[in-house]
Design a protein around this motif. Sequence first.
Motif, PDB file in Angstrom:
ATOM      1  N   ASP A 132       0.915  -1.205  -0.140  1.00  0.00           N
ATOM      2  CA  ASP A 132       0.086  -0.145  -0.029  1.00  0.00           C
ATOM      3  C   ASP A 132       0.915   1.347   0.115  1.00  0.00           C
ATOM      4  OD1 ASP A 132       0.956  -0.443   2.517  1.00  0.00           O
ATOM      5  OD2 ASP A 132      -1.033  -0.105   3.654  1.00  0.00           O
ATOM      6  N   SER A 133       1.816   1.152   0.795  1.00  0.00           N
ATOM      7  CA  SER A 133       2.561   2.355   0.862  1.00  0.00           C
ATOM      8  C   SER A 133       4.094   2.087   1.440  1.00  0.00           C
ATOM      9  CB  SER A 133       2.222   3.617   1.903  1.00  0.00           C
ATOM     10  OG  SER A 133       3.319   4.336   2.285  1.00  0.00           O
ATOM     11  N   THR A 134       5.334   2.170   0.881  1.00  0.00           N
ATOM     12  CA  THR A 134       6.504   1.741   1.283  1.00  0.00           C
ATOM     13  C   THR A 134       6.833   2.555   2.635  1.00  0.00           C
ATOM     14  OG1 THR A 134       7.768   3.522  -0.218  1.00  0.00           O
ATOM     15  CG2 THR A 134       7.464   1.250  -0.885  1.00  0.00           C
ATOM     16  N   ASN A 135       6.306   3.690   2.640  1.00  0.00           N
ATOM     17  CA  ASN A 135       6.688   4.697   4.077  1.00  0.00           C
ATOM     18  C   ASN A 135       5.619   3.852   5.162  1.00  0.00           C
ATOM     19  OD1 ASN A 135       8.067   6.689   2.877  1.00  0.00           O
ATOM     20  ND2 ASN A 135       7.186   8.294   3.927  1.00  0.00           N
ATOM     21  N   ALA A 136       4.617   3.451   4.954  1.00  0.00           N
ATOM     22  CA  ALA A 136       3.778   2.968   5.887  1.00  0.00           C
ATOM     23  C   ALA A 136       4.377   1.402   6.367  1.00  0.00           C
ATOM     24  CB  ALA A 136       2.498   2.524   5.460  1.00  0.00           C
ATOM     25  N   TYR A 137       4.978   0.610   5.367  1.00  0.00           N
ATOM     26  CA  TYR A 137       5.542  -0.521   6.032  1.00  0.00           C
ATOM     27  C   TYR A 137       6.892  -0.220   6.407  1.00  0.00           C
ATOM     28  CZ  TYR A 137       7.021  -5.411   5.597  1.00  0.00           C
ATOM     29  OH  TYR A 137       7.266  -6.647   5.877  1.00  0.00           O
ATOM     30  N   ALA A 138       7.593   0.519   6.098  1.00  0.00           N
ATOM     31  CA  ALA A 138       8.815   0.910   6.838  1.00  0.00           C
ATOM     32  C   ALA A 138       8.791   1.273   8.261  1.00  0.00           C
ATOM     33  CB  ALA A 138       9.658   2.078   6.011  1.00  0.00           C
ATOM     34  N   GLN A 139       7.657   1.867   8.730  1.00  0.00           N
ATOM     35  CA  GLN A 139       7.369   2.021   9.918  1.00  0.00           C
ATOM     36  C   GLN A 139       7.277   0.978  10.913  1.00  0.00           C
ATOM     37  OE1 GLN A 139       6.841   5.159  11.620  1.00  0.00           O
ATOM     38  NE2 GLN A 139       6.434   6.424   9.812  1.00  0.00           N
ATOM     39  N   THR A 140       7.363  -0.356  10.286  1.00  0.00           N
ATOM     40  CA  THR A 140       7.327  -1.562  11.377  1.00  0.00           C
ATOM     41  C   THR A 140       8.813  -1.940  11.319  1.00  0.00           C
ATOM     42  OG1 THR A 140       6.841  -2.881   9.291  1.00  0.00           O
ATOM     43  CG2 THR A 140       5.031  -2.041  10.229  1.00  0.00           C
ATOM     44  N   LEU A 141       9.528  -1.353  10.778  1.00  0.00           N
ATOM     45  CA  LEU A 141      10.941  -1.854  10.642  1.00  0.00           C
ATOM     46  C   LEU A 141      11.963  -1.112  11.555  1.00  0.00           C
ATOM     47  CD1 LEU A 141      11.140  -2.736   6.909  1.00  0.00           C
ATOM     48  CD2 LEU A 141      10.461  -4.160   8.589  1.00  0.00           C
ATOM     49  N   SER A 142      13.156  -1.868  11.782  1.00  0.00           N
ATOM     50  CA  SER A 142      14.281  -1.190  12.766  1.00  0.00           C
ATOM     51  C   SER A 142      14.973  -0.215  11.663  1.00  0.00           C
ATOM     52  CB  SER A 142      14.962  -2.155  13.206  1.00  0.00           C
ATOM     53  OG  SER A 142      14.366  -3.095  13.943  1.00  0.00           O
ATOM     54  N   ALA A 143      15.663   0.812  12.247  1.00  0.00           N
ATOM     55  CA  ALA A 143      16.649   1.682  11.789  1.00  0.00           C
ATOM     56  C   ALA A 143      17.599   0.948  11.055  1.00  0.00           C
ATOM     57  CB  ALA A 143      17.232   2.559  12.737  1.00  0.00           C
ATOM     58  N   GLY A 144      17.747   1.640   9.673  1.00  0.00           N
ATOM     59  CA  GLY A 144      18.588   0.974   8.552  1.00  0.00           C
ATOM     60  C   GLY A 144      18.138   0.356   7.477  1.00  0.00           C
ATOM     61  N   ALA A 145      16.956  -0.213   8.080  1.00  0.00           N
ATOM     62  CA  ALA A 145      16.213  -0.943   6.829  1.00  0.00           C
ATOM     63  C   ALA A 145      15.623  -0.200   5.409  1.00  0.00           C
ATOM     64  CB  ALA A 145      15.028  -1.612   7.486  1.00  0.00           C
ATOM     65  N   ALA A 146      15.710  -0.957   4.463  1.00  0.00           N
ATOM     66  CA  ALA A 146      14.957  -0.082   3.288  1.00  0.00           C
ATOM     67  C   ALA A 146      13.919  -0.985   2.878  1.00  0.00           C
ATOM     68  CB  ALA A 146      16.010   0.318   2.214  1.00  0.00           C
TER      69      ALA A 146
ATOM     70  N   ILE B  13       9.416  12.932   4.090  1.00  0.00           N
ATOM     71  CA  ILE B  13       9.884  12.658   5.406  1.00  0.00           C
ATOM     72  C   ILE B  13       8.675  12.628   6.522  1.00  0.00           C
ATOM     73  CG2 ILE B  13      11.212  13.320   7.449  1.00  0.00           C
ATOM     74  CD1 ILE B  13      12.885  12.982   4.976  1.00  0.00           C
ATOM     75  N   GLU B  14       8.564  11.413   7.083  1.00  0.00           N
ATOM     76  CA  GLU B  14       7.443  11.074   8.209  1.00  0.00           C
ATOM     77  C   GLU B  14       7.807  10.795   9.354  1.00  0.00           C
ATOM     78  OE1 GLU B  14       3.432  10.129   5.816  1.00  0.00           O
ATOM     79  OE2 GLU B  14       4.790   8.503   5.754  1.00  0.00           O
ATOM     80  N   GLN B  15       7.320  11.296  10.439  1.00  0.00           N
ATOM     81  CA  GLN B  15       7.837  10.697  11.814  1.00  0.00           C
ATOM     82  C   GLN B  15       6.429  10.200  12.321  1.00  0.00           C
ATOM     83  OE1 GLN B  15      10.703  11.049  14.268  1.00  0.00           O
ATOM     84  NE2 GLN B  15       9.548   9.306  14.829  1.00  0.00           N
ATOM     85  N   GLY B  16       6.654   8.646  12.574  1.00  0.00           N
ATOM     86  CA  GLY B  16       5.199   7.900  13.408  1.00  0.00           C
ATOM     87  C   GLY B  16       6.123   7.200  14.545  1.00  0.00           C
ATOM     88  N   ARG B  17       5.819   5.802  14.153  1.00  0.00           N
ATOM     89  CA  ARG B  17       6.550   4.987  15.387  1.00  0.00           C
ATOM     90  C   ARG B  17       8.062   4.942  15.005  1.00  0.00           C
ATOM     91  NH1 ARG B  17       5.999  -1.773  14.930  1.00  0.00           N
ATOM     92  NH2 ARG B  17       7.919  -2.181  16.021  1.00  0.00           N
ATOM     93  N   SER B  18       8.500   5.268  13.726  1.00  0.00           N
ATOM     94  CA  SER B  18       9.906   5.462  13.283  1.00  0.00           C
ATOM     95  C   SER B  18       9.934   6.616  12.513  1.00  0.00           C
ATOM     96  CB  SER B  18      10.330   4.206  12.639  1.00  0.00           C
ATOM     97  OG  SER B  18      10.215   3.014  13.212  1.00  0.00           O
ATOM     98  N   LEU B  19      11.261   7.164  12.208  1.00  0.00           N
ATOM     99  CA  LEU B  19      11.455   8.211  11.478  1.00  0.00           C
ATOM    100  C   LEU B  19      11.805   7.835   9.781  1.00  0.00           C
ATOM    101  CD1 LEU B  19      12.054  11.237  10.930  1.00  0.00           C
ATOM    102  CD2 LEU B  19      14.188  10.868  11.456  1.00  0.00           C
ATOM    103  N   VAL B  20      10.957   8.150   9.001  1.00  0.00           N
ATOM    104  CA  VAL B  20      10.976   7.376   7.881  1.00  0.00           C
ATOM    105  C   VAL B  20      11.098   8.523   6.642  1.00  0.00           C
ATOM    106  CG1 VAL B  20       9.847   6.076   6.036  1.00  0.00           C
ATOM    107  CG2 VAL B  20       9.831   5.396   8.424  1.00  0.00           C
TER     108      VAL B  20
END
Length: 252
Positions: free
Chosen positions: A27-41, A124-131
Amino acid sequence: MNPTPRETWRPDTRHIGRPVYWFDELDSTNAYAQTLSAGAAVIADHQTAGRGQYGRTWTSRPGASLLISFVLDPPAEWRRAVVLTAWAAVAVGETIRRLTNQQARIKWPNDLLVRGKKICGILIEQGRSLVCGIGLNVNQSAEEFAAAGLPEATSLAIVGETAFDLRAVATAAIHSLDEGYDRLVSGEIPLLESEWKWRTGLLGRSVVAELADGTTTAGRLRDMSFDGIELDAGDGAVRALIPEHVRQLRPG
Protein backbone atom coordinates in the motif's frame (compact mmCIF):
# COMPACT_ATOMS: atom_id res chain seq x y z
CA MET A 1 -1.92 -11.08 5.99
CA ASN A 2 1.55 -9.56 6.02
CA PRO A 3 3.09 -9.17 2.54
CA THR A 4 6.17 -11.23 1.76
CA PRO A 5 9.18 -9.63 0.03
CA ARG A 6 10.18 -11.27 -3.21
CA GLU A 7 13.82 -10.69 -2.33
CA THR A 8 15.99 -9.44 0.49
CA TRP A 9 19.60 -8.35 0.28
CA ARG A 10 22.18 -6.41 2.25
CA PRO A 11 24.31 -4.00 0.20
CA ASP A 12 27.84 -3.01 1.16
CA THR A 13 26.78 0.11 3.08
CA ARG A 14 27.24 1.44 6.61
CA HIS A 15 23.81 2.91 7.40
CA ILE A 16 21.25 2.68 4.60
CA GLY A 17 19.67 -0.48 3.25
CA ARG A 18 20.61 -2.88 6.03
CA PRO A 19 18.76 -4.87 4.86
CA VAL A 20 16.71 -4.07 1.72
CA TYR A 21 13.27 -5.67 1.33
CA TRP A 22 11.80 -5.64 -2.20
CA PHE A 23 8.07 -6.28 -2.73
CA ASP A 24 5.95 -6.65 -5.83
CA GLU A 25 3.26 -4.46 -4.24
CA LEU A 26 2.57 -2.56 -1.01
CA ASP A 27 0.00 0.00 0.00
CA SER A 28 2.84 2.39 0.94
CA THR A 29 6.56 1.82 1.37
CA ASN A 30 6.61 4.54 4.04
CA ALA A 31 3.85 2.81 6.00
CA TYR A 32 5.57 -0.58 5.83
CA ALA A 33 8.91 0.96 6.82
CA GLN A 34 7.30 2.20 10.04
CA THR A 35 7.24 -1.42 11.21
CA LEU A 36 10.99 -1.97 10.74
CA SER A 37 14.19 -1.10 12.57
CA ALA A 38 16.61 1.72 11.74
CA GLY A 39 18.72 1.03 8.67
CA ALA A 40 16.12 -1.02 6.80
CA ALA A 41 14.97 -0.06 3.31
CA VAL A 42 11.72 -1.01 1.59
CA ILE A 43 11.15 -1.05 -2.19
CA ALA A 44 7.94 -1.83 -4.04
CA ASP A 45 7.31 -2.17 -7.76
CA HIS A 46 3.86 -0.72 -7.15
CA GLN A 47 2.06 1.20 -4.40
CA THR A 48 -1.70 1.22 -4.00
CA ALA A 49 -1.76 4.12 -1.54
CA GLY A 50 1.46 6.05 -2.13
CA ARG A 51 1.66 9.48 -0.52
CA GLY A 52 3.35 12.76 -1.33
CA GLN A 53 3.85 16.03 0.53
CA TYR A 54 0.79 17.65 2.19
CA GLY A 55 -1.35 14.53 1.74
CA ARG A 56 -1.05 14.38 -2.05
CA THR A 57 -1.17 10.97 -3.72
CA TRP A 58 1.73 9.38 -5.60
CA THR A 59 0.89 7.04 -8.46
CA SER A 60 3.08 5.11 -10.88
CA ARG A 61 2.62 2.07 -13.09
CA PRO A 62 4.31 -1.08 -11.74
CA GLY A 63 8.05 -1.12 -12.31
CA ALA A 64 8.27 2.37 -13.80
CA SER A 65 9.61 4.18 -10.71
CA LEU A 66 11.96 3.53 -7.85
CA LEU A 67 9.65 3.61 -4.83
CA ILE A 68 11.85 3.30 -1.77
CA SER A 69 11.68 4.17 1.93
CA PHE A 70 14.35 4.16 4.63
CA VAL A 71 14.13 3.92 8.41
CA LEU A 72 16.44 6.53 9.96
CA ASP A 73 17.86 7.19 13.39
CA PRO A 74 20.05 10.29 13.05
CA PRO A 75 21.52 12.29 15.94
CA ALA A 76 18.82 14.27 17.76
CA GLU A 77 19.99 17.64 16.43
CA TRP A 78 19.48 16.49 12.83
CA ARG A 79 16.04 14.91 13.28
CA ARG A 80 14.52 17.77 11.30
CA ALA A 81 12.55 17.57 8.06
CA VAL A 82 14.60 20.31 6.39
CA VAL A 83 17.92 18.58 7.13
CA LEU A 84 16.78 15.10 6.12
CA THR A 85 15.01 16.32 2.99
CA ALA A 86 18.19 18.18 2.00
CA TRP A 87 20.25 15.03 2.60
CA ALA A 88 17.95 12.92 0.42
CA ALA A 89 17.62 15.54 -2.33
CA VAL A 90 21.36 16.09 -2.60
CA ALA A 91 22.08 12.34 -2.63
CA VAL A 92 19.42 11.54 -5.24
CA GLY A 93 20.55 14.54 -7.28
CA GLU A 94 24.03 13.04 -7.33
CA THR A 95 22.57 9.66 -8.33
CA ILE A 96 20.79 11.30 -11.27
CA ARG A 97 24.02 13.01 -12.35
CA ARG A 98 25.98 9.75 -12.21
CA LEU A 99 23.36 7.86 -14.21
CA THR A 100 22.43 10.47 -16.83
CA ASN A 101 25.13 13.18 -16.71
CA GLN A 102 22.31 15.67 -16.03
CA GLN A 103 22.11 17.97 -13.01
CA ALA A 104 18.96 18.02 -10.89
CA ARG A 105 17.70 21.13 -9.13
CA ILE A 106 15.72 21.21 -5.90
CA LYS A 107 12.23 22.69 -6.06
CA TRP A 108 11.44 23.71 -2.50
CA PRO A 109 10.92 21.84 -0.34
CA ASN A 110 11.05 18.25 -1.54
CA ASP A 111 11.05 17.83 -5.32
CA LEU A 112 13.88 17.36 -7.79
CA LEU A 113 13.66 18.79 -11.30
CA VAL A 114 15.68 18.06 -14.41
CA ARG A 115 15.34 20.58 -17.25
CA GLY A 116 12.53 22.15 -15.26
CA LYS A 117 10.45 18.98 -14.99
CA LYS A 118 9.79 16.87 -11.89
CA ILE A 119 11.73 13.64 -11.66
CA CYS A 120 11.64 12.87 -7.93
CA GLY A 121 9.63 13.54 -4.78
CA ILE A 122 10.72 13.08 -1.17
CA LEU A 123 8.58 12.62 1.96
CA ILE A 124 9.84 12.62 5.56
CA GLU A 125 7.41 11.15 8.11
CA GLN A 126 7.66 10.67 11.86
CA GLY A 127 5.47 7.93 13.27
CA ARG A 128 6.57 4.89 15.19
CA SER A 129 9.87 5.43 13.34
CA LEU A 130 11.46 8.26 11.37
CA VAL A 131 11.09 7.39 7.68
CA CYS A 132 12.25 8.96 4.42
CA GLY A 133 10.32 7.97 1.30
CA ILE A 134 11.58 8.62 -2.23
CA GLY A 135 9.75 8.28 -5.52
CA LEU A 136 12.10 8.54 -8.52
CA ASN A 137 10.71 8.33 -12.05
CA VAL A 138 12.82 5.83 -13.95
CA ASN A 139 11.38 4.32 -17.14
CA GLN A 140 8.31 6.38 -18.05
CA SER A 141 8.14 7.88 -21.54
CA ALA A 142 7.09 11.41 -22.45
CA GLU A 143 4.00 9.93 -24.10
CA GLU A 144 3.10 8.11 -20.90
CA PHE A 145 3.31 11.32 -18.86
CA ALA A 146 1.26 13.19 -21.45
CA ALA A 147 -1.46 10.52 -21.40
CA ALA A 148 -1.56 10.75 -17.59
CA GLY A 149 -1.94 14.52 -17.70
CA LEU A 150 1.56 15.07 -16.30
CA PRO A 151 3.37 17.12 -18.97
CA GLU A 152 5.66 18.65 -16.33
CA ALA A 153 7.11 15.28 -15.30
CA THR A 154 10.19 13.52 -16.61
CA SER A 155 12.18 10.34 -15.95
CA LEU A 156 15.70 8.97 -16.05
CA ALA A 157 14.85 7.24 -19.33
CA ILE A 158 13.82 10.53 -20.93
CA VAL A 159 16.78 12.62 -19.79
CA GLY A 160 19.29 9.77 -20.16
CA GLU A 161 17.84 8.64 -23.50
CA THR A 162 17.95 4.97 -22.50
CA ALA A 163 16.03 2.46 -20.39
CA PHE A 164 17.36 1.70 -16.92
CA ASP A 165 17.49 -1.47 -14.84
CA LEU A 166 15.52 -0.72 -11.66
CA ARG A 167 17.82 -2.82 -9.47
CA ALA A 168 20.87 -0.91 -10.73
CA VAL A 169 19.14 2.42 -10.06
CA ALA A 170 18.18 1.28 -6.56
CA THR A 171 21.75 0.19 -5.82
CA ALA A 172 23.19 3.49 -7.05
CA ALA A 173 20.70 5.50 -5.00
CA ILE A 174 21.28 3.48 -1.83
CA HIS A 175 25.04 3.95 -2.06
CA SER A 176 24.73 7.68 -2.71
CA LEU A 177 22.31 8.08 0.19
CA ASP A 178 24.59 6.05 2.44
CA GLU A 179 27.60 8.23 1.56
CA GLY A 180 25.62 11.37 2.35
CA TYR A 181 24.19 9.94 5.56
CA ASP A 182 27.66 9.00 6.74
CA ARG A 183 28.73 12.63 6.29
CA LEU A 184 25.59 13.83 8.04
CA VAL A 185 26.05 11.75 11.17
CA SER A 186 29.75 12.67 11.17
CA GLY A 187 28.76 16.33 11.50
CA GLU A 188 29.72 17.54 8.00
CA ILE A 189 26.71 19.85 7.91
CA PRO A 190 28.34 22.84 6.13
CA LEU A 191 29.06 20.67 3.08
CA LEU A 192 25.45 19.44 2.95
CA GLU A 193 24.15 23.00 3.34
CA SER A 194 26.38 24.19 0.53
CA GLU A 195 25.22 21.46 -1.86
CA TRP A 196 21.59 22.04 -0.85
CA LYS A 197 21.85 25.78 -1.53
CA TRP A 198 23.51 25.19 -4.89
CA ARG A 199 20.89 22.70 -6.04
CA THR A 200 18.09 25.04 -4.92
CA GLY A 201 19.59 27.72 -7.16
CA LEU A 202 17.76 30.73 -5.70
CA LEU A 203 20.47 32.62 -3.79
CA GLY A 204 20.53 36.29 -4.75
CA ARG A 205 17.24 36.06 -6.63
CA SER A 206 13.89 37.67 -5.90
CA VAL A 207 11.64 35.03 -4.36
CA VAL A 208 8.21 34.57 -2.85
CA ALA A 209 7.91 32.46 0.30
CA GLU A 210 4.54 30.88 1.09
CA LEU A 211 4.33 30.07 4.78
CA ALA A 212 2.52 27.27 6.58
CA ASP A 213 -0.08 29.73 7.93
CA GLY A 214 -1.06 30.69 4.38
CA THR A 215 0.66 34.10 4.32
CA THR A 216 3.33 35.06 1.80
CA THR A 217 6.38 37.27 1.94
CA ALA A 218 8.70 38.40 -0.82
CA GLY A 219 12.25 39.67 -1.14
CA ARG A 220 15.73 38.86 -2.36
CA LEU A 221 17.05 35.58 -1.00
CA ARG A 222 20.06 36.80 0.95
CA ASP A 223 21.04 33.47 2.49
CA MET A 224 19.65 30.08 3.41
CA SER A 225 20.76 27.55 5.98
CA PHE A 226 19.18 24.95 8.19
CA ASP A 227 18.95 27.63 10.89
CA GLY A 228 16.99 30.12 8.79
CA ILE A 229 16.13 31.68 5.46
CA GLU A 230 16.99 35.37 5.12
CA LEU A 231 15.00 37.60 2.78
CA ASP A 232 16.09 41.16 2.02
CA ALA A 233 12.73 42.95 1.93
CA GLY A 234 14.24 46.30 0.95
CA ASP A 235 15.14 49.46 2.91
CA GLY A 236 17.70 47.39 4.82
CA ALA A 237 15.02 45.19 6.37
CA VAL A 238 15.89 41.50 6.60
CA ARG A 239 13.25 38.91 7.42
CA ALA A 240 14.34 35.58 8.91
CA LEU A 241 12.14 32.55 8.30
CA ILE A 242 12.26 29.12 9.93
CA PRO A 243 12.78 26.60 7.09
CA GLU A 244 10.11 24.20 8.35
CA HIS A 245 7.58 27.06 8.25
CA VAL A 246 8.18 27.72 4.54
CA ARG A 247 5.75 25.69 2.47
CA GLN A 248 6.98 26.99 -0.89
CA LEU A 249 9.94 29.09 -2.00
CA ARG A 250 9.75 30.10 -5.62
CA PRO A 251 11.16 32.75 -7.95
CA GLY A 252 9.18 35.95 -7.64
